[in-house]
Design a protein around this motif. Sequence first.
Motif, PDB file in Angstrom:
ATOM      1  N   ALA A   1       1.635  28.083 144.406  1.00 43.24           N
ATOM      2  CA  ALA A   1       0.551  28.082 143.835  1.00 43.24           C
ATOM      3  C   ALA A   1       0.467  27.039 142.533  1.00 43.24           C
ATOM      4  O   ALA A   1      -0.600  27.251 141.550  1.00 43.24           O
ATOM      5  N   VAL A   2       1.173  26.029 142.508  1.00 44.36           N
ATOM      6  CA  VAL A   2       1.190  25.083 141.324  1.00 44.36           C
ATOM      7  C   VAL A   2      -0.028  24.518 141.255  1.00 44.36           C
ATOM      8  O   VAL A   2      -0.764  24.201 140.278  1.00 44.36           O
ATOM      9  N   TYR A   3      -0.733  24.096 142.267  1.00 46.49           N
ATOM     10  CA  TYR A   3      -2.299  23.633 142.369  1.00 46.49           C
ATOM     11  C   TYR A   3      -3.214  24.280 141.524  1.00 46.49           C
ATOM     12  O   TYR A   3      -3.983  23.811 140.810  1.00 46.49           O
ATOM     13  N   LYS A   4      -2.809  25.450 141.437  1.00 48.81           N
ATOM     14  CA  LYS A   4      -3.901  26.670 140.622  1.00 48.81           C
ATOM     15  C   LYS A   4      -3.513  26.270 139.003  1.00 48.81           C
ATOM     16  O   LYS A   4      -4.292  26.514 138.115  1.00 48.81           O
ATOM     17  N   ALA A   5      -2.441  25.669 138.842  1.00 48.52           N
ATOM     18  CA  ALA A   5      -2.053  25.484 137.353  1.00 48.52           C
ATOM     19  C   ALA A   5      -2.977  24.335 136.718  1.00 48.52           C
ATOM     20  O   ALA A   5      -3.249  24.382 135.657  1.00 48.52           O
ATOM     21  N   CYS A   6      -3.457  23.376 137.989  1.00 49.76           N
ATOM     22  CA  CYS A   6      -4.329  22.547 137.325  1.00 49.76           C
ATOM     23  C   CYS A   6      -5.541  23.007 136.779  1.00 49.76           C
ATOM     24  O   CYS A   6      -6.013  22.475 135.584  1.00 49.76           O
ATOM     25  N   ASP A   7      -6.287  23.861 137.580  1.00 51.05           N
ATOM     26  CA  ASP A   7      -7.471  24.571 136.812  1.00 51.05           C
ATOM     27  C   ASP A   7      -7.126  25.439 135.409  1.00 51.05           C
ATOM     28  O   ASP A   7      -7.982  25.419 134.852  1.00 51.05           O
ATOM     29  N   LEU A   8      -6.151  25.937 135.642  1.00 55.78           N
ATOM     30  CA  LEU A   8      -5.694  26.708 134.249  1.00 55.78           C
ATOM     31  C   LEU A   8      -5.696  25.889 132.979  1.00 55.78           C
ATOM     32  O   LEU A   8      -6.163  26.210 132.190  1.00 55.78           O
ATOM     33  N   ILE A   9      -5.100  24.517 133.601  1.00 54.53           N
ATOM     34  CA  ILE A   9      -4.724  23.598 132.146  1.00 54.53           C
ATOM     35  C   ILE A   9      -6.271  23.321 131.846  1.00 54.53           C
ATOM     36  O   ILE A   9      -6.764  22.863 130.599  1.00 54.53           O
ATOM     37  N   ARG A  10      -7.213  23.110 132.859  1.00 53.13           N
ATOM     38  CA  ARG A  10      -8.540  22.178 132.501  1.00 53.13           C
ATOM     39  C   ARG A  10      -9.139  23.510 131.689  1.00 53.13           C
ATOM     40  O   ARG A  10      -9.852  23.061 130.776  1.00 53.13           O
ATOM     41  N   ARG A  11      -9.170  24.780 132.107  1.00 51.74           N
ATOM     42  CA  ARG A  11      -9.769  25.770 131.464  1.00 51.74           C
ATOM     43  C   ARG A  11      -9.102  25.951 129.733  1.00 51.74           C
ATOM     44  O   ARG A  11     -10.069  26.347 129.127  1.00 51.74           O
ATOM     45  N   LEU A  12      -7.809  25.751 129.741  1.00 53.81           N
ATOM     46  CA  LEU A  12      -7.192  25.973 128.473  1.00 53.81           C
ATOM     47  C   LEU A  12      -7.677  24.728 127.609  1.00 53.81           C
ATOM     48  O   LEU A  12      -8.257  25.005 126.320  1.00 53.81           O
ATOM     49  N   ILE A  13      -8.090  23.729 128.098  1.00 54.19           N
ATOM     50  CA  ILE A  13      -8.347  22.614 127.321  1.00 54.19           C
ATOM     51  C   ILE A  13      -9.775  22.841 127.028  1.00 54.19           C
ATOM     52  O   ILE A  13     -10.363  22.559 125.782  1.00 54.19           O
ATOM     53  N   LYS A  14     -10.777  23.338 127.926  1.00 59.59           N
ATOM     54  CA  LYS A  14     -12.015  23.436 127.645  1.00 59.59           C
ATOM     55  C   LYS A  14     -12.183  24.484 126.586  1.00 59.59           C
ATOM     56  O   LYS A  14     -13.254  24.547 125.714  1.00 59.59           O
ATOM     57  N   ALA A  15     -11.285  25.634 126.552  1.00 61.03           N
ATOM     58  CA  ALA A  15     -11.403  26.406 125.406  1.00 61.03           C
ATOM     59  C   ALA A  15     -10.668  26.082 124.111  1.00 61.03           C
ATOM     60  O   ALA A  15     -10.890  26.729 123.097  1.00 61.03           O
ATOM     61  N   GLY A  16     -10.539  24.838 124.240  1.00 62.13           N
ATOM     62  CA  GLY A  16     -10.160  24.260 122.797  1.00 62.13           C
ATOM     63  C   GLY A  16      -8.752  23.996 122.471  1.00 62.13           C
ATOM     64  O   GLY A  16      -8.341  23.595 121.471  1.00 62.13           O
ATOM     65  N   ALA A  17      -7.743  24.496 123.683  1.00 62.24           N
ATOM     66  CA  ALA A  17      -6.308  24.419 123.227  1.00 62.24           C
ATOM     67  C   ALA A  17      -5.773  23.158 123.267  1.00 62.24           C
ATOM     68  O   ALA A  17      -6.433  22.226 124.078  1.00 62.24           O
ATOM     69  N   ASN A  18      -4.835  22.746 122.402  1.00 61.33           N
ATOM     70  CA  ASN A  18      -3.800  21.611 122.761  1.00 61.33           C
ATOM     71  C   ASN A  18      -2.923  21.808 123.766  1.00 61.33           C
ATOM     72  O   ASN A  18      -2.213  23.001 123.267  1.00 61.33           O
ATOM     73  N   VAL A  19      -3.070  21.244 124.854  1.00 65.34           N
ATOM     74  CA  VAL A  19      -1.912  21.707 125.793  1.00 65.34           C
ATOM     75  C   VAL A  19      -0.852  20.723 126.236  1.00 65.34           C
ATOM     76  O   VAL A  19      -1.066  19.216 126.448  1.00 65.34           O
ATOM     77  N   ARG A  20       0.314  21.267 126.325  1.00 66.98           N
ATOM     78  CA  ARG A  20       1.450  20.464 126.705  1.00 66.98           C
ATOM     79  C   ARG A  20       1.991  21.058 128.044  1.00 66.98           C
ATOM     80  O   ARG A  20       1.737  22.214 128.392  1.00 66.98           O
ATOM     81  N   VAL A  21       2.364  20.059 128.813  1.00 67.88           N
ATOM     82  CA  VAL A  21       2.949  20.858 130.253  1.00 67.88           C
ATOM     83  C   VAL A  21       4.267  20.373 130.485  1.00 67.88           C
ATOM     84  O   VAL A  21       4.764  19.362 130.428  1.00 67.88           O
ATOM     85  N   ALA A  22       4.933  21.427 131.052  1.00 67.97           N
ATOM     86  CA  ALA A  22       6.524  21.070 131.291  1.00 67.97           C
ATOM     87  C   ALA A  22       6.551  21.677 132.870  1.00 67.97           C
ATOM     88  O   ALA A  22       6.053  22.661 133.135  1.00 67.97           O
ATOM     89  N   MET A  23       7.495  20.794 133.734  1.00 60.77           N
ATOM     90  CA  MET A  23       7.420  21.262 134.961  1.00 60.77           C
ATOM     91  C   MET A  23       9.023  21.098 135.523  1.00 60.77           C
ATOM     92  O   MET A  23       9.774  20.466 134.853  1.00 60.77           O
TER      93      MET A  23
END
Length: 401
Positions: A16-38
């Motif tokens: 389900a990693v590919y779904k994390a892309c959409d999650l990050i997009r939505r978080l950014i749209k909601a105004g969050a500052n996002v960092r990613v660790a993999m």
Amino acid sequence: MLENKNVTVFVTGGIAVYKACDLIRRLIKAGANVRVAMTKSATQFVQPLTFQVLAKHPVYLDTFDEKEAQYVAHIHLADWTELAIVAPATANTIAKMATGIADDMVSTTLLATTAPRLIVPAMNEHMWENPATKANLQKLKEYGYTVMDPDTGFLAEGYEGKGRLPEPSRIVEEAMLLLLQHTAELPLRGTRVVVSAGGTKERIDPVRYLTNQSSGKMGYRIAEAARDLGATVTLVTASNLERPFGMDVVGVSSALEMQEALMSKFETADIVVMAAAVSDFRPVNQSDHKIKKTAGNLEIELEKNPDILAGMGQMKKNQFLIGFAAETDHLEEYAQDKLKRKNADMIVANDVSKPQAGFDKDTNEVIIFQPNKEPIHIDTKLKSEVAKDILQEAIKTITNL
Ligand SMILES: Cc1cc2nc3c(=O)[nH]c(=O)nc-3n(C[C@H](O)[C@H](O)[C@H](O)COP(=O)(O)O)c2cc1C
């Protein structure tokens, strides 16, 4: 709620990693500052470059990749993080979190952060059912982490089962709720708010009913505003609008159903907002078969529905009771009269004949009436903003400000 919040998404190695892309997009749209660790496994599924582009920041991959001499990267990231989301969370990373193993960037940062953690497991059904996974998740809950249940549906393995990553929109909602729970100073924390919304439907026969123009938008915005101010909210709704998250939603149809649902919550409520447009009348007879077209006119006899607001006004002890008045003329006179007659603590009056106010609009313009207080005019603005103003006025009155 996510505006300017520092959110780190920890992506671990599941399908389900590919779904994390959409999650990050939505978080950014909601105004969050996002960092990613993999994790290393996660990079087998989606290239870090994708996440780097989405988050507009390099992805954290290796604990020993110390690029900035003034910081230790994993501690810096752990301290920066205000909300940690592990999505998808593999059985392996869950096990590591449960036992305190810190052997890569993801697990080390997760051990080092003090931010609230939202764990979103996704895995094969049998991995999910394995007692080791169950025990590990139980431990994480005991540590105070929030664990979302996976969805049931079609798995990558080609069969139905429990283990799918919940939809990213739901993960964002859960993230918002978690942040809300960790915001100490919210004026309605510990307060129970009951809101009614929508126009009731009074059945004539199985396919026809009497109703009104109310969309339910104002009530929904009030319920959401109360939630965001920390209240425990029950929304009793006759509307078909999409259910808001983070509250108890009770669906009703008729005025009698609405009355029953509201009365069951009334005693324990602190604030009740009657934003619903309750039909004044209902057909005396509700046909159980479709009424056939006849040559002549059809007469439908109507009987009075209970006045829910007035009933609550008589019953109320410590409840703060807010009613609405939708008028087309003599706004002030009718609203002041309603305030007294219904024994309400506040009447919010709107002139539904105005183009930017009233039924089914996204904006509203209202006047707030309270006993022994000057009316407060709220000029045209979004219903979500009007909702906040109404609740803020109620809070001021309740706390004698
Ligand atoms: C194609 C494929 C799909 C996988 N999907 C999942 C999964 O959905 N959930 C899970 O817990 N593990 C899954 N795994 C196993 C993990 O990748 C494996 O346990 C790995 O060690 C996890 O490492 P990490 O937790 O460091 O990311 C999958 C493995 C493969 C090869």
